[in-house]
Enzyme design. Structure first.
Site, PDB file in Angstrom:
ATOM      1  N   GLY A   1       0.798  -1.218   0.000  1.00 41.99           N
ATOM      2  CA  GLY A   1       0.000   0.000   0.000  1.00 41.99           C
ATOM      3  C   GLY A   1       0.831   1.270   0.000  1.00 41.99           C
ATOM      4  N   CYS A   2       2.139   1.124  -0.067  1.00 40.74           N
ATOM      5  CA  CYS A   2       3.036   2.281  -0.119  1.00 40.74           C
ATOM      6  C   CYS A   2       3.583   2.410  -1.534  1.00 40.74           C
ATOM      7  CB  CYS A   2       4.205   2.102   0.851  1.00 40.74           C
ATOM      8  SG  CYS A   2       3.722   2.052   2.573  1.00 40.74           S
ATOM      9  N   MET A   3       3.639   3.628  -2.027  1.00 41.52           N
ATOM     10  CA  MET A   3       4.240   3.869  -3.339  1.00 41.52           C
ATOM     11  C   MET A   3       5.748   3.608  -3.267  1.00 41.52           C
ATOM     12  SD  MET A   3       1.910   4.858  -5.535  1.00 41.52           S
ATOM     13  CE  MET A   3       2.820   5.681  -6.811  1.00 41.52           C
TER      14      MET A   3
END
Length: 138
Positions: free
Chosen positions: A46-48
């Site tokens: 869920g993190c870029m």
């Protein structure tokens, strides 16, 4: 460091350029994560940016969790450091009781980082809460 102390520091720094530099400095002070911990098991979804979180249990009493983490983005490493200031070396119950969202707002981060970073921050919060919930149950 408490939310109050972090907020005081942020207010003292004034403009957001200085605050970003402070975040980056906090991130640089994180202890290194081992090469073995830069794996899928420790990766936060869920993190870029690439983010990895790990923890150790300090048996106590009371039992507390100590967090470690890393990212390939300087600002994100700073956000990890802020998150660890709020959660590390606390009991699972203390971690689960924290209102990290309001702390995030109080620091002014809610309106000064991109939506993608905000989503990534909350993905990190969720991972830390999962770790705390798991340790509370064991």
């Amino acid at each position: 460091m408490t939310v109050d102390e972090l907020a005081e520091t942020f207010e003292f720094l004034g403009d957001w350029e200085e605050r970003y530099r402070y975040l980056i400095d906090l991130g640089r002070k994180l202890p290194p994560l081992s090469d073995a911990e830069h794996d899928d098991a420790h990766k936060v979804r869920g993190c870029m940016s690439q983010v990895w979180l790990a923890h150790d249990v300090q048996p106590g009493p009371p039992k507390t969790l100590h967090f470690r983490g890393d990212s390939d983005a300087h600002i994100v490493k700073g956000l990890i450091a802020v998150l660890f200031e709020l959660t590390s070396d606390k009991t699972p119950d203390e971690i689960l009781a924290l209102d990290i969202g309001s702390a995030f707002e109080r620091l002014g981060l809610e309106s000064h980082i991109s939506m993608n970073r905000r989503n990534g921050f909350y993905a990190m919060v969720e991972r830390i809460q999962q770790m705390a919930a798991t340790e509370r149950g064991s």
